[in-house]
Scaffold this motif. Structure first.
Motif, PDB file in Angstrom:
ATOM      1  N   GLU A  40       4.950  63.088 -85.328  1.00  0.00           N
ATOM      2  CA  GLU A  40       4.477  63.934 -84.235  1.00  0.00           C
ATOM      3  C   GLU A  40       2.959  63.846 -84.088  1.00  0.00           C
ATOM      4  OE1 GLU A  40       6.128  67.674 -85.448  1.00  0.00           O
ATOM      5  OE2 GLU A  40       8.025  67.303 -84.421  1.00  0.00           O
ATOM      6  N   SER A  41       2.246  63.760 -85.201  1.00  0.00           N
ATOM      7  CA  SER A  41       0.787  63.647 -85.123  1.00  0.00           C
ATOM      8  C   SER A  41       0.371  62.299 -84.546  1.00  0.00           C
ATOM      9  CB  SER A  41       0.147  63.879 -86.485  1.00  0.00           C
ATOM     10  OG  SER A  41       0.427  62.809 -87.360  1.00  0.00           O
ATOM     11  N   LEU A  42       1.188  61.290 -84.754  1.00  0.00           N
ATOM     12  CA  LEU A  42       0.920  59.987 -84.151  1.00  0.00           C
ATOM     13  C   LEU A  42       1.008  60.083 -82.627  1.00  0.00           C
ATOM     14  CD1 LEU A  42       0.320  57.111 -85.186  1.00  0.00           C
ATOM     15  CD2 LEU A  42       2.739  56.642 -84.961  1.00  0.00           C
ATOM     16  N   ILE A  83       8.541  54.589 -80.576  1.00  0.00           N
ATOM     17  CA  ILE A  83       7.261  53.974 -80.932  1.00  0.00           C
ATOM     18  C   ILE A  83       7.350  52.463 -80.820  1.00  0.00           C
ATOM     19  CG2 ILE A  83       5.717  53.522 -82.894  1.00  0.00           C
ATOM     20  CD1 ILE A  83       6.138  56.505 -83.656  1.00  0.00           C
ATOM     21  N   ASN A  84       8.444  51.894 -81.288  1.00  0.00           N
ATOM     22  CA  ASN A  84       8.616  50.444 -81.183  1.00  0.00           C
ATOM     23  C   ASN A  84       8.780  50.008 -79.728  1.00  0.00           C
ATOM     24  OD1 ASN A  84       8.380  49.933 -83.931  1.00  0.00           O
ATOM     25  ND2 ASN A  84      10.543  50.308 -84.290  1.00  0.00           N
ATOM     26  N   GLU A  85       9.447  50.824 -78.929  1.00  0.00           N
ATOM     27  CA  GLU A  85       9.664  50.503 -77.514  1.00  0.00           C
ATOM     28  C   GLU A  85       8.366  50.572 -76.708  1.00  0.00           C
ATOM     29  OE1 GLU A  85      11.695  52.885 -73.860  1.00  0.00           O
ATOM     30  OE2 GLU A  85      12.946  52.635 -75.641  1.00  0.00           O
ATOM     31  N   VAL A 101       2.732  62.564 -74.377  1.00  0.00           N
ATOM     32  CA  VAL A 101       3.025  63.955 -74.711  1.00  0.00           C
ATOM     33  C   VAL A 101       4.449  63.997 -75.253  1.00  0.00           C
ATOM     34  CG1 VAL A 101       3.337  66.279 -73.768  1.00  0.00           C
ATOM     35  CG2 VAL A 101       1.503  64.811 -72.903  1.00  0.00           C
ATOM     36  N   LEU A 102       4.622  64.598 -76.401  1.00  0.00           N
ATOM     37  CA  LEU A 102       5.931  64.721 -77.029  1.00  0.00           C
ATOM     38  C   LEU A 102       6.449  66.131 -76.818  1.00  0.00           C
ATOM     39  CD1 LEU A 102       8.174  63.627 -78.874  1.00  0.00           C
ATOM     40  CD2 LEU A 102       6.786  64.377 -80.818  1.00  0.00           C
ATOM     41  N   ARG A 103       7.670  66.221 -76.284  1.00  0.00           N
ATOM     42  CA  ARG A 103       8.286  67.534 -76.052  1.00  0.00           C
ATOM     43  C   ARG A 103       9.706  67.520 -76.584  1.00  0.00           C
ATOM     44  NH1 ARG A 103       7.200  68.337 -69.749  1.00  0.00           N
ATOM     45  NH2 ARG A 103       9.412  68.768 -69.925  1.00  0.00           N
ATOM     46  N   TYR A 104      10.154  68.669 -77.054  1.00  0.00           N
ATOM     47  CA  TYR A 104      11.539  68.864 -77.471  1.00  0.00           C
ATOM     48  C   TYR A 104      12.197  69.773 -76.442  1.00  0.00           C
ATOM     49  CZ  TYR A 104      10.204  66.872 -81.939  1.00  0.00           C
ATOM     50  OH  TYR A 104       9.750  66.036 -82.923  1.00  0.00           O
ATOM     51  N   GLU A 162      -4.991  49.762 -82.807  1.00  0.00           N
ATOM     52  CA  GLU A 162      -6.427  49.810 -82.560  1.00  0.00           C
ATOM     53  C   GLU A 162      -6.822  50.896 -81.559  1.00  0.00           C
ATOM     54  OE1 GLU A 162      -7.344  45.841 -81.424  1.00  0.00           O
ATOM     55  OE2 GLU A 162      -6.805  45.036 -83.388  1.00  0.00           O
ATOM     56  N   ASP A 163      -5.850  51.443 -80.839  1.00  0.00           N
ATOM     57  CA  ASP A 163      -6.129  52.517 -79.881  1.00  0.00           C
ATOM     58  C   ASP A 163      -6.337  53.876 -80.564  1.00  0.00           C
ATOM     59  OD1 ASP A 163      -5.937  50.700 -77.838  1.00  0.00           O
ATOM     60  OD2 ASP A 163      -3.870  51.220 -77.311  1.00  0.00           O
ATOM     61  N   PHE A 164      -6.013  53.948 -81.844  1.00  0.00           N
ATOM     62  CA  PHE A 164      -6.135  55.206 -82.582  1.00  0.00           C
ATOM     63  C   PHE A 164      -7.465  55.240 -83.316  1.00  0.00           C
ATOM     64  CE2 PHE A 164      -1.641  54.586 -81.964  1.00  0.00           C
ATOM     65  CZ  PHE A 164      -1.212  55.849 -81.590  1.00  0.00           C
ATOM     66  N   LYS A 165      -8.105  56.387 -83.300  1.00  0.00           N
ATOM     67  CA  LYS A 165      -9.420  56.538 -83.931  1.00  0.00           C
ATOM     68  C   LYS A 165      -9.315  56.608 -85.451  1.00  0.00           C
ATOM     69  CE  LYS A 165     -11.404  58.945 -79.999  1.00  0.00           C
ATOM     70  NZ  LYS A 165     -11.912  60.199 -79.476  1.00  0.00           N
ATOM     71  N   GLU A 166      -8.324  57.345 -85.941  1.00  0.00           N
ATOM     72  CA  GLU A 166      -8.198  57.550 -87.376  1.00  0.00           C
ATOM     73  C   GLU A 166      -7.507  56.376 -88.050  1.00  0.00           C
ATOM     74  OE1 GLU A 166      -6.607  61.271 -88.635  1.00  0.00           O
ATOM     75  OE2 GLU A 166      -7.570  62.354 -86.993  1.00  0.00           O
TER      76      GLU A 166
END
Length: 92
Positions: free
Chosen positions: A14-16, A63-65, A23-26, A71-75
């Motif tokens: 979820e943090s990814l 995520i795979n799809e 935006v992730l929603r349930y 490289e788009d992530f800062k952390e």
């Protein structure tokens, strides 16, 4: 990478998504695959009634799809985690 079906592993996934443009929603719904990806609006919807194993499997599949780029992530931790997930294959 070994997939652990725990709340902690789900939180990492979820943090990814929180660090990405999506935006992730349930939500409840009758998704045939258990999830829906609205690519134009960058929203990912997971069936909220899925058990934790189903949520984790669906998020890894999404995520795979989506072909997210590490490289788009800062952390660095998110970059490494995404790289490890890329090498993971789900077997049903």
């Amino acid at each position: 990478m070994v997939i652990k079906y725990t709340k902690h592993f789900l939180d990492k996934l979820e943090s990814l998504f929180a660090a990405s443009n999506y935006v992730l929603r349930y939500e409840k719904g009758n998704f045939k695959s258990g999830y829906c990806v609205l690519k134009e609006t960058k929203i990912v919807i997971i069936n909220k009634y899925f058990p934790i194993e189903g949520k984790i499997n669906a998020l890894i599949e999404i995520i795979n799809e989506l072909n997210l780029n590490p490289e788009d992530f800062k952390e660095k931790t998110n970059q490494d985690f995404l790289s490890d997930l890329r090498q993971t294959t789900l077997k049903f």
